[in-house]
Design a protein around this motif. Structure first.
Motif, short mmCIF file in Angstrom:
data_model
loop_
_atom_site.label_atom_id
_atom_site.label_comp_id
_atom_site.label_asym_id
_atom_site.label_seq_id
_atom_site.Cartn_x
_atom_site.Cartn_y
_atom_site.Cartn_z
N LEU A 23 0.82 -1.20 0.00
CA LEU A 23 0.00 0.00 0.00
C LEU A 23 0.86 1.26 0.00
O LEU A 23 0.59 2.24 -0.70
CB LEU A 23 -0.93 0.01 1.21
N PHE A 24 1.93 1.23 0.81
CA PHE A 24 2.82 2.40 0.90
C PHE A 24 3.51 2.65 -0.44
O PHE A 24 3.61 3.79 -0.90
CB PHE A 24 3.85 2.17 2.00
N ALA A 27 1.02 4.07 -2.82
CA ALA A 27 0.74 5.47 -2.50
C ALA A 27 1.84 6.39 -3.03
O ALA A 27 1.58 7.47 -3.56
CB ALA A 27 0.59 5.65 -0.99
N SER A 31 1.27 9.19 -5.75
CA SER A 31 1.63 10.55 -5.40
C SER A 31 2.56 11.16 -6.45
O SER A 31 2.38 12.31 -6.88
CB SER A 31 2.31 10.58 -4.03
#
Length: 531
Positions: A23-24, A27, A31
């Motif tokens: 997930l990180f 992200a 981003s």
């Protein structure tokens, strides 16, 4: 405890850690993607088309529709090569707009090594303007440096930079002047006839390169490829017909508003769709009403001599019929009483602004008033020197901030502004001003205002000697070398760094450019003589 048991007990934890890591990472990717999109496009432009819009765009670009609408010419793509690290200037805007208006391709691909530098000050916004003007513009990065060299006409091939390496390829310093769709098709046929008969496959892979004549680009004419050299502006002006022109000098909109050389007329047509010089339309009657809106948000309630003299000069010399004094507190005192007895002066209460309000807020308020009612807008520190008769027959009147340092970028001076009710310039500028920060400086606001003027030059008359600025310290007021003499200007603005004179005795002691106030400002010969 066995290893298997340990793994069994910790497997949920390991799965959770792995899931969070994924997930990180996702992200971070998203981003970064958002940052790239925001750099490439304005907020109002989409990076990816919705499904229905994409379907419509593809349908409009298919061969069947073009066979019917564009006389059997194949779809045409223009590849615009941006190979510099700099701002996107006006001449680059003209370059791309000439493609859209003269050649009229089905798609313009903006290939870039680096995106044009952004400019938060508002000096260079031509790239944003371009994206609003051209719907078929798309942006694509270049990954291979060879496409930015002088040999690029001989190196373009099918790869990730050019999935469909056909159409027109042009550098960022040329503009299309006479190359139409029909002429492109003719060049294609001529190129084919020199080698063998054209077939559909050869036509679809044809490449036409537009390069500046003064640069040593590869000029080899081979099967399926043609190269056109674009002459410099001076040669273009003398030629009967050219397909393109090299933009070999810096260009500003004001350069082409009034001149009638062949190049100036061409650029004027591209930018403003006008062959004739661009001048504000003068009416037989007065477009701007003879009213003045004076803003007074500093000082105490008692009307000081400078503000009294300012309003007096608007009537006596400016020949205005009514003055509206806008302020957070009603003016009082003997000078105010005398003023309202002798002239048509009306106080307008403004409770949302005071001395602490920013330049942005005060100007935004004043421009809304001017848009609605028209007239003159100024602060209470200006002295009128000449009648306004010659200024009232155009849609709006302003001036450029004078400075010996403003060589390239100009700023509109909002110290004094005239406008008719419903001014087109104000209708366009006010929304732009609303989007600016409330702490924006007068210079930044002036930069945005001047760019709006560049887009709508017929809506504002720029009077060089509209306002002369003087900075006052104590009893001495001096102007900068770039400012007009007070006797040449319509209006003189006295900007006191400390408190303004509180009596006529103090006002009499002021010198302007080493001359006493009687000699410098006409109105004081009458006003001070009365006191």
């Amino acid at each position: 405890m066995t290893v298997a048991a340990f793994r069994s007990q910790n497997s949920p934890f390991c799965c959770l850690v792995a899931f969070c890591t994924i997930l990180f990472t996702l992200a971070l990717i998203l981003s970064n993607r958002c940052v790239q999109i925001s750099r490439l496009r304005n907020p109002f432009l989409l990076d990816d088309l919705p499904h229905q819009s994409n379907y419509l765009y593809n349908d409009l670009s298919n061969n069947t529709i073009h066979t019917t609408l564009i006389r059997q010419n194949s779809p045409l793509t223009v590849h615009y090569m941006w190979c510099r690290k700099s701002h996107f200037e006006y001449k680059h805007y003209v370059s791309v707009m000439s493609v859209a208006k003269v050649l009229r391709p089905d798609q313009i691909v903006f290939h870039y090594l680096e995106m044009p530098l952004s400019d938060k000050k508002g000096y260079f916004t031509w790239f944003e303007d371009l994206q609003q003007e051209i719907a078929m513009l798309s942006l694509k990065p270049i990954h291979r440096l060879r496409y930015c060299g002088h040999d690029f006409p001989a190196t373009v091939s099918k790869d990730s930079d050019f999935p469909n390496p056909n159409g027109v390829f042009m550098t960022d310093d040329v503009a299309v002047t006479g190359l139409s769709r029909e002429l492109f098709h003719s060049i294609l046929l001529d190129s084919c006839s020199q080698h063998h008969a054209c077939d559909k496959q050869v036509a679809e892979k044809f490449q036409l390169f537009l390069v500046p004549e003064s640069e040593p680009y590869s000029l080899a004419q081979e099967e399926g490829r043609a190269v056109l050299q674009c002459p410099i502006i001076s040669v273009f002006n003398q030629a009967n017909f050219t397909k393109c022109v090299q933009l070999n000098q810096r260009l500003f909109p004001a350069d082409i508003w009034f001149r009638n050389a062949k190049f100036d007329v061409f650029v004027r047509k591209i930018t403003y769709n006008s062959h004739v010089p661009l001048l504000p339309v003068k009416s037989t009657g007065e477009s701007i009403p003879r009213v003045a809106h004076i803003l007074r948000f500093d000082g105490d309630d008692t009307l000081e001599p400078l503000c009294y003299s300012s309003i007096k000069s608007v009537f006596v010399i400016g020949q205005m019929k009514h003055v509206f004094l806008h302020g957070h507190a009603r003016a009082t005192g003997p000078l105010w009483d005398k003023l309202i007895q002798e002239h048509a002066v009306t106080y307008v209460p403004v409770h949302v602004l005071d001395a602490s309000s920013s330049v942005h807020k005060q100007l935004l308020y004043g421009l809304h008033i001017l848009l609605q009612y028209g007239g003159m807008l100024a602060a209470c520190d200006v002295i009128v020197q000449q009648p306004f008769e010659a200024l009232l027959h155009v849609p709006a009147v302003s001036s450029v901030q004078k400075s010996q340092f403003h060589i390239i970028h100009h700023h509109m001076d909002f110290s004094v502004l005239f406008a008719s009710p419903g001014s087109v310039f104000l209708k366009t500028f006010i929304p732009a001003l609303k989007q600016m920060s409330e702490v924006s400086s007068a210079r930044d606001i002036g930069a945005v205002g001047y760019h709006i003027y560049e887009q709508l030059p017929t809506t504002v008359y720029m009077e060089t000697n509209l306002c002369s600025h003087h900075v006052c310290t104590g009893t001495q007021c001096k102007r900068s070398p770039a400012e007009s003499s007070p006797k040449q200007a319509f209006i003189t603005k006295l900007q006191f760094e400390s408190s303004r004179p509180t009596s006529f005795q103090q006002l009499r002691s002021i010198t302007i450019d080493a001359l006493d106030i009687f000699q410098s400002l006409n109105i004081f010969q009458q006003v001070l003589a009365e006191e």
